[in-house]
Design a protein around this motif. Sequence first.
Motif, PDB file in Angstrom:
ATOM      1  N   GLU A  89     -52.376 -10.038 -93.202  1.00 57.36           N
ATOM      2  CA  GLU A  89     -53.748  -9.635 -92.935  1.00 57.36           C
ATOM      3  C   GLU A  89     -53.929  -8.129 -93.127  1.00 57.36           C
ATOM      4  O   GLU A  89     -54.894  -7.664 -93.748  1.00 57.36           O
ATOM      5  N   ARG A 123     -49.032 -10.939 -88.481  1.00 58.81           N
ATOM      6  CA  ARG A 123     -50.308 -10.450 -88.987  1.00 58.81           C
ATOM      7  C   ARG A 123     -50.148  -9.452 -90.133  1.00 58.81           C
ATOM      8  O   ARG A 123     -51.125  -8.863 -90.589  1.00 58.81           O
ATOM      9  N   SER A 181     -47.627  -5.708 -85.417  1.00 54.65           N
ATOM     10  CA  SER A 181     -47.877  -6.003 -86.832  1.00 54.65           C
ATOM     11  C   SER A 181     -48.595  -4.840 -87.512  1.00 54.65           C
ATOM     12  O   SER A 181     -48.293  -4.495 -88.661  1.00 54.65           O
ATOM     13  N   PHE A 186     -50.838  -7.916 -82.404  1.00 55.89           N
ATOM     14  CA  PHE A 186     -51.671  -7.012 -83.194  1.00 55.89           C
ATOM     15  C   PHE A 186     -51.003  -5.646 -83.308  1.00 55.89           C
ATOM     16  O   PHE A 186     -50.877  -5.084 -84.408  1.00 55.89           O
TER      17      PHE A 186
END
Length: 293
Positions: A269, A266, A158, A155
């Motif tokens: 996203e 990620r 990214s 997390f």
Amino acid sequence: MGDSSIEETHVLARNPVVAVRGVRGWLRQFAVDELHLPDNDSYRSYADLERDYVVWNGFAAPEFSLQPKTWCFPIAGCVAYRGYFSEEAAEKKAGQLREDGYDVIVGGIPAYSTLGKFDDPVLSTMMHWDDTVLIATMFHELAHQVLYIKDDSEFNESFASAVEEFGIERWLQRRGEHAEFDAYLEQRQLAKRLIGIITAARDDLEELYGSSMAKHEMRLGKQQRLERLRTELAETLRESGQEAPGWLSAELNNARLASVGLYQDRLPEFRALYEECQRDFECFYGRAEALAN
């Protein structure tokens, strides 16, 4: 060009005095005003470390897994890498991990974030890059001060990679640096193609590792898939006429594929969140924090 601040941009990565003066002024203020990054003393000073890298990071993954090994620390929480202030210490640990059966890579790191605990300076180790990479890295490291989630390296990296991407795109557009922007977009397209190739290989390897195949057969299948990946990456780079990104400079193994995933998996996203926020950074940070929670 007539605009002294634009002229300074093109010597930023090669002149530490100009780098610090620029960071103190227009560049650092841009990060605050346009990207809503922290308004503090980070990257407003310069430090000469008299070595090539600030730390050497080691990444490790089991022989038949793409799940990276993690190490836990009081402030940073559990992270998918371990840093050392000497290459010798990093390689010594890497040797121990290899003896334990792990795939391992070690790489020099020119910059890192103290997450706002200290005032991070512009480092001499960052001066080898061109201007775009240097500025993008500063945006990346400052992003860690905006949002950092303990125990979730994927997390965090990214998210910071997304802020880096959005920030450098806005920086080049605002500056009217059309040639640099076109070159940046070309590099980003190449990176997406390479990541797509790597993702396909990771999917195949995960399927292989999850099978009931005997270990010696699995080991052979792994070797063959990595060789195929190496060939596909080389062909794509040759067709593009561009140089290989730094993250492809080391050997290909589970640790390398896992480390790439931390910074890339990620990103789609976060790109979607940014667009949903109509490219507003305050909205994007709020939505990212809600996602983390």
